[in-house]
Design a protein around this motif. Structure first.
Motif, PDB file in Angstrom:
ATOM      1  N   CYS A 145       1.823   9.484  10.252  1.00 45.08           N
ATOM      2  CA  CYS A 145       0.496   8.834   9.703  1.00 45.08           C
ATOM      3  C   CYS A 145      -0.335   8.523  10.815  1.00 45.08           C
ATOM      4  CB  CYS A 145       0.730   7.710   8.871  1.00 45.08           C
ATOM      5  SG  CYS A 145       1.543   7.794   7.239  1.00 45.08           S
ATOM      6  N   LEU A 146       0.061   7.883  12.014  1.00 41.64           N
ATOM      7  CA  LEU A 146      -0.813   7.513  13.107  1.00 41.64           C
ATOM      8  C   LEU A 146      -1.138   8.853  13.700  1.00 41.64           C
ATOM      9  CD1 LEU A 146       1.390   4.680  14.735  1.00 41.64           C
ATOM     10  CD2 LEU A 146      -0.927   4.564  13.808  1.00 41.64           C
ATOM     11  N   ALA A 153      -5.326   0.899   4.771  1.00 39.45           N
ATOM     12  CA  ALA A 153      -4.940  -0.314   4.129  1.00 39.45           C
ATOM     13  C   ALA A 153      -5.675  -0.137   2.736  1.00 39.45           C
ATOM     14  CB  ALA A 153      -5.887  -1.407   4.820  1.00 39.45           C
ATOM     15  N   LYS A 154      -4.903  -0.727   1.838  1.00 40.55           N
ATOM     16  CA  LYS A 154      -5.135  -0.557   0.486  1.00 40.55           C
ATOM     17  C   LYS A 154      -6.325  -1.696   0.155  1.00 40.55           C
ATOM     18  CE  LYS A 154      -0.785   0.752  -1.657  1.00 40.55           C
ATOM     19  NZ  LYS A 154       0.199   0.127  -2.574  1.00 40.55           N
ATOM     20  N   TRP A 172      -7.981  -7.055   1.008  1.00 48.96           N
ATOM     21  CA  TRP A 172      -9.207  -8.054   1.034  1.00 48.96           C
ATOM     22  C   TRP A 172      -9.192  -8.718  -0.441  1.00 48.96           C
ATOM     23  CZ3 TRP A 172      -8.744  -3.206   3.277  1.00 48.96           C
ATOM     24  CH2 TRP A 172      -8.930  -3.083   4.625  1.00 48.96           C
ATOM     25  N   GLN A 173      -8.565  -8.147  -1.558  1.00 49.37           N
ATOM     26  CA  GLN A 173      -8.314  -8.492  -2.744  1.00 49.37           C
ATOM     27  C   GLN A 173      -7.500  -9.763  -2.693  1.00 49.37           C
ATOM     28  OE1 GLN A 173      -8.016  -5.192  -5.307  1.00 49.37           O
ATOM     29  NE2 GLN A 173     -10.253  -4.838  -4.792  1.00 49.37           N
ATOM     30  N   LYS A 174      -6.317  -9.400  -2.251  1.00 53.26           N
ATOM     31  CA  LYS A 174      -5.207 -10.519  -2.048  1.00 53.26           C
ATOM     32  C   LYS A 174      -4.997 -11.199  -0.620  1.00 53.26           C
ATOM     33  CE  LYS A 174      -3.029  -8.006  -5.902  1.00 53.26           C
ATOM     34  NZ  LYS A 174      -1.758  -7.228  -6.313  1.00 53.26           N
ATOM     35  N   GLN A 175      -6.133 -11.655  -0.078  1.00 50.14           N
ATOM     36  CA  GLN A 175      -5.785 -12.357   1.208  1.00 50.14           C
ATOM     37  C   GLN A 175      -4.831 -13.161   1.377  1.00 50.14           C
ATOM     38  OE1 GLN A 175      -7.668 -12.158   4.414  1.00 50.14           O
ATOM     39  NE2 GLN A 175      -7.408 -10.144   3.498  1.00 50.14           N
ATOM     40  N   ALA A 176      -4.563 -14.162   0.369  1.00 53.57           N
ATOM     41  CA  ALA A 176      -3.338 -15.243   0.694  1.00 53.57           C
ATOM     42  C   ALA A 176      -2.143 -14.523   0.751  1.00 53.57           C
ATOM     43  CB  ALA A 176      -3.433 -16.152  -0.555  1.00 53.57           C
ATOM     44  N   ARG A 177      -1.756 -13.638  -0.092  1.00 57.22           N
ATOM     45  CA  ARG A 177      -0.538 -12.647  -0.121  1.00 57.22           C
ATOM     46  C   ARG A 177      -0.654 -12.016   1.385  1.00 57.22           C
ATOM     47  NH1 ARG A 177       4.780 -12.580  -0.560  1.00 57.22           N
ATOM     48  NH2 ARG A 177       5.459 -10.422  -0.858  1.00 57.22           N
ATOM     49  N   PHE A 178      -1.650 -11.327   1.742  1.00 59.62           N
ATOM     50  CA  PHE A 178      -1.492 -10.396   2.958  1.00 59.62           C
ATOM     51  C   PHE A 178      -1.320 -11.334   4.201  1.00 59.62           C
ATOM     52  CE2 PHE A 178      -4.050  -8.639   6.271  1.00 59.62           C
ATOM     53  CZ  PHE A 178      -3.277  -7.551   6.516  1.00 59.62           C
ATOM     54  N   LYS A 236       4.653  -1.598   1.856  1.00 58.97           N
ATOM     55  CA  LYS A 236       4.893  -1.498   0.274  1.00 58.97           C
ATOM     56  C   LYS A 236       3.638  -1.868  -0.432  1.00 58.97           C
ATOM     57  CE  LYS A 236       9.869  -1.029  -0.141  1.00 58.97           C
ATOM     58  NZ  LYS A 236      11.193  -1.423  -0.731  1.00 58.97           N
ATOM     59  N   GLU A 237       3.292  -3.132  -0.123  1.00 57.64           N
ATOM     60  CA  GLU A 237       2.283  -3.882  -0.793  1.00 57.64           C
ATOM     61  C   GLU A 237       0.818  -3.693  -0.362  1.00 57.64           C
ATOM     62  OE1 GLU A 237       2.310  -7.924  -2.093  1.00 57.64           O
ATOM     63  OE2 GLU A 237       4.404  -8.063  -1.521  1.00 57.64           O
ATOM     64  N   PHE A 238       0.596  -3.419   0.926  1.00 52.67           N
ATOM     65  CA  PHE A 238      -0.771  -3.089   1.363  1.00 52.67           C
ATOM     66  C   PHE A 238      -1.177  -1.973   2.207  1.00 52.67           C
ATOM     67  CE2 PHE A 238       0.061  -7.774   1.007  1.00 52.67           C
ATOM     68  CZ  PHE A 238      -0.945  -8.195   0.142  1.00 52.67           C
ATOM     69  N   ARG A 239      -0.283  -0.993   2.149  1.00 48.06           N
ATOM     70  CA  ARG A 239      -0.539  -0.060   2.914  1.00 48.06           C
ATOM     71  C   ARG A 239      -0.538   1.423   2.067  1.00 48.06           C
ATOM     72  NH1 ARG A 239       1.684   4.109   6.870  1.00 48.06           N
ATOM     73  NH2 ARG A 239       0.102   4.466   8.378  1.00 48.06           N
ATOM     74  N   ASP A 240      -1.429   2.268   1.929  1.00 47.07           N
ATOM     75  CA  ASP A 240      -1.888   3.381   1.191  1.00 47.07           C
ATOM     76  C   ASP A 240      -1.242   4.510   2.224  1.00 47.07           C
ATOM     77  OD1 ASP A 240      -2.606   4.703  -0.934  1.00 47.07           O
ATOM     78  OD2 ASP A 240      -4.595   4.931  -0.566  1.00 47.07           O
ATOM     79  N   HIS A 241      -0.190   4.963   1.710  1.00 46.94           N
ATOM     80  CA  HIS A 241       0.640   6.082   2.461  1.00 46.94           C
ATOM     81  C   HIS A 241       0.247   7.397   2.042  1.00 46.94           C
ATOM     82  CE1 HIS A 241       3.526   3.308   3.673  1.00 46.94           C
ATOM     83  NE2 HIS A 241       3.762   2.647   2.885  1.00 46.94           N
TER      84      HIS A 241
END
Length: 149
Positions: free
Chosen positions: A13-14, A89-90, A94-100, A144-149
């Motif tokens: 990916c990089l 980044a999904k 930005w929509q779930k900043q607290a979780r991020f 798993k939660e925040f990266r768009d693979h």
């Protein structure tokens, strides 16, 4: 997912993202550079524990300190509003900043634990391997939660 497989996926990916001509001074470019350094450092530490790289205690400790330092850096390069770019980044970043931020803090915490473990003498894989695994698990949880693979 094994570390080797995860590392290959991240590296691919990089490499592919580098082909897109990302400005290295942009927030995206800066955080990608940091994540790349984190991956390389983590691979070195894992390699020492798995015998792919000769174990060197001081080098391991230095790597743990470097990884801990790096773990505090990428978050400041996520702007308040998603930039128009080819970011991995999904939108949830930005929509779930607290979780991020909670997952970022978790990574920072476990890299700190790795530093502590790397300072215990004598060096023992039984102390170091679980600490490295926690770091890898923290990375994977965020991806798993925040990266768009």
């Amino acid at each position: 997912m094994t570390l080797k497989r995860l590392s290959v996926i991240l590296l691919a990916c990089l490499v592919l993202s580098a082909c897109g001509g990302v400005d290295p001074n942009s927030p995206l470019g800066q955080r990608k550079a940091i994540f790349k350094q984190m991956l390389k450092t983590s691979e070195d530490l894992s390699g020492m524990l798995k015998g792919r790289v000769a174990f060197d205690g001081q080098r391991f400790t230095d790597g743990a300190v470097k990884l801990d330092s790096l773990s505090h850096e990428p978050w400041k390069h996520f702007p308040a509003v998603k930039e128009d770019s080819n970011s991995s980044a999904k939108d949830d970043v930005w929509q779930k900043q607290a979780r991020f931020q909670a997952l970022a803090s978790s990574l920072e915490s476990v890299t700190g634990e790795l530093v502590v473990a790397s300072n215990e003498r004598p060096y023992k894989a039984s102390n170091l391997s679980p600490a490295v695994q926690k770091v890898q698990d923290a990375c994977e949880a965020c991806h798993k939660e925040f990266r768009d693979h």
